[in-house]
Scaffold this motif. Structure first.
Motif, mmCIF file in Angstrom:
data_model
loop_
_atom_site.group_PDB
_atom_site.id
_atom_site.type_symbol
_atom_site.label_atom_id
_atom_site.label_comp_id
_atom_site.label_asym_id
_atom_site.label_seq_id
_atom_site.Cartn_x
_atom_site.Cartn_y
_atom_site.Cartn_z
ATOM 1 N N ALA A 75 30.751 117.069 45.958
ATOM 2 C CA ALA A 75 30.668 115.681 45.217
ATOM 3 C C ALA A 75 31.961 114.806 45.136
ATOM 4 N N ASP A 76 33.096 115.657 44.864
ATOM 5 C CA ASP A 76 34.195 114.939 44.461
ATOM 6 C C ASP A 76 35.192 114.812 45.650
ATOM 7 N N TYR A 77 34.581 115.273 47.046
ATOM 8 C CA TYR A 77 35.464 115.126 48.156
ATOM 9 C C TYR A 77 34.913 114.388 49.290
ATOM 10 N N ASP A 78 35.702 113.453 49.791
ATOM 11 C CA ASP A 78 35.113 112.821 51.062
ATOM 12 C C ASP A 78 35.484 113.779 52.139
ATOM 13 N N THR A 79 35.469 113.659 53.360
ATOM 14 C CA THR A 79 35.647 114.537 54.358
ATOM 15 C C THR A 79 37.109 114.757 54.489
ATOM 16 N N ARG A 80 37.893 113.790 54.533
ATOM 17 C CA ARG A 80 39.249 113.752 54.716
ATOM 18 C C ARG A 80 40.096 114.769 53.410
ATOM 19 N N THR A 81 39.424 114.604 52.274
ATOM 20 C CA THR A 81 40.020 115.282 51.129
ATOM 21 C C THR A 81 39.633 116.645 51.330
ATOM 22 N N LEU A 82 38.204 117.045 51.819
ATOM 23 C CA LEU A 82 37.842 118.259 52.070
ATOM 24 C C LEU A 82 38.977 118.869 53.047
ATOM 25 N N VAL A 83 39.008 118.227 54.099
ATOM 26 C CA VAL A 83 39.929 118.880 55.171
ATOM 27 C C VAL A 83 41.315 119.003 54.578
ATOM 28 N N ASN A 84 41.815 118.343 53.821
ATOM 29 C CA ASN A 84 43.273 118.530 53.405
ATOM 30 C C ASN A 84 43.413 119.757 52.384
ATOM 31 N N HIS A 85 42.099 120.075 51.693
ATOM 32 C CA HIS A 85 42.230 120.940 50.756
ATOM 33 C C HIS A 85 41.834 122.163 51.785
ATOM 34 N N LEU A 86 40.892 122.318 52.650
ATOM 35 C CA LEU A 86 40.665 123.315 53.581
ATOM 36 C C LEU A 86 42.097 123.769 54.256
ATOM 37 N N VAL A 87 42.860 122.856 54.906
ATOM 38 C CA VAL A 87 44.339 123.121 55.505
ATOM 39 C C VAL A 87 45.105 123.862 54.585
ATOM 40 N N ALA A 88 45.313 123.074 53.298
ATOM 41 C CA ALA A 88 46.211 123.626 52.306
ATOM 42 C C ALA A 88 46.170 124.982 51.960
ATOM 43 N N TYR A 89 44.709 125.205 51.594
ATOM 44 C CA TYR A 89 44.539 126.575 50.857
ATOM 45 C C TYR A 89 43.971 127.688 51.678
ATOM 46 N N THR A 90 43.415 127.444 52.945
ATOM 47 C CA THR A 90 42.823 128.422 53.812
ATOM 48 C C THR A 90 43.604 128.413 54.841
ATOM 49 N N THR A 144 48.949 117.505 47.863
ATOM 50 C CA THR A 144 48.640 116.213 47.910
ATOM 51 C C THR A 144 49.024 115.655 49.469
ATOM 52 N N ARG A 145 49.426 116.498 50.355
ATOM 53 C CA ARG A 145 49.579 116.216 51.776
ATOM 54 C C ARG A 145 48.509 115.745 52.509
ATOM 55 N N ASP A 146 48.491 114.610 53.443
ATOM 56 C CA ASP A 146 47.517 114.355 54.187
ATOM 57 C C ASP A 146 47.668 114.812 55.481
ATOM 58 N N PHE A 147 47.069 116.165 55.690
ATOM 59 C CA PHE A 147 47.508 116.760 57.180
ATOM 60 C C PHE A 147 46.569 115.970 58.269
#
Length: 187
Positions: A33-48, A67-70
Motif C-alpha cells: 500500500a505504501d509503494y507505487d511501482t517505482r518506489t517498489l523497484v527502487n527498494h528492491l534494487v537497493a536491498y535485494t 533514496t536513489r532512483d535507480f
C-alpha cells in the motif's frame, strides 16, 4: 544450513519479472500500500540487489542508497540483473553463512533477504501484470521464512495481519497471505 540454490532461483525469477517492467508501469499501484511501482523497484534494487551482496560481504550500505532512483538510470534493469548475480555469488560463498551480520546470525540475515527478494519480486510481478513462479521447494523455504519472521515484520510495520487463503492453497500463496498480502491482488 545454507540455501543458496533457493536464493539463486528467486533472484532469477525476480530478474525476469524486473526485465519486463515498462516505464509506463512505474507510477502504478502495488500490493504494498505504501509503494507505487517505482518506489517498489527502487527498494528492491537497493536491498535485494546491492544490499544483499553488501550483507554477505559484511560491508556497509553506501550513503543515499535508500533514496536513489535507480529507474531513472539508463539500463537499470540489466544493472539490477548483474547485481543480483553478484549477490547470489556472494551468498554462494560458505563464509557468508558464518558468524553474524549486523548482530544477527548470518543465516537469519540471509533468510530475511530471501524473504524480501521473493515477496517484493511477487509484488512487482503482480503490479505489472505478471506471474511469479518458483519451484515448490523454494516456495516451501519462503513459507518457512515468512512463518519464522512474520511477527517481527509486523512489529516493525513491514507486514500487516495475515490475509485469508483457501484450504489447500500452495506454499507461495500461503506465504504471500501470511505476509499480509492478498495473494489474488490484481490492482
Amino acid at each position: 544450513m545454507t540455501y543458496s540454490a533457493d536464493i539463486a532461483e528467486a533472484a532469477r525469477e525476480t530478474a525476469r519479472v524486473t526485465a519486463a517492467v515498462t516505464p509506463d508501469q512505474l507510477a502504478g499501484p502495488t500490493p504494498c500500500a505504501d509503494y507505487d511501482t517505482r518506489t517498489l523497484v527502487n527498494h528492491l534494487v537497493a536491498y535485494t540487489g546491492i544490499g544483499m551482496e553488501l550483507r554477505a560481504r559484511r560491508e556497509p550500505h553506501p550513503e543515499g542508497l535508500d533514496t536513489r532512483d535507480f529507474t531513472a538510470e539508463p539500463g537499470w534493469q540489466a544493472a539490477y540483473t548483474a547485481q543480483l548475480d553478484r549477490s547470489v555469488a556472494a551468498w554462494s560463498e560458505p563464509a557468508a553463512w558464518e558468524g553474524e551480520v549486523n548482530g544477527m546470525p548470518a543465516e537469519g540475515m540471509a533468510g530475511m533477504l530471501f524473504l524480501e527478494l521473493c515477496l517484493h519480486g511477487w509484488d512487482l510481478a503482480r503490479a505489472t501484470g505478471q506471474d511469479y513462479a518458483v519451484a515448490d521447494a523454494t516456495a516451501e523455504r519462503l513459507l518457512d521464512k515468512v512463518r519464522e519472521y512474520a511477527q517481527m515484520y509486523r512489529d516493525y510495520k513491514g507486514f500487516v495481519e495475515a490475509a485469508e487463503v483457501p484450504e489447500g492453497a500452495g506454499a507461495l500463496e500461503t506465504a504471500v497471505a501470511l505476509s499480509g498480502r492478498d495473494p489474488y491482488w490484481a490492482g
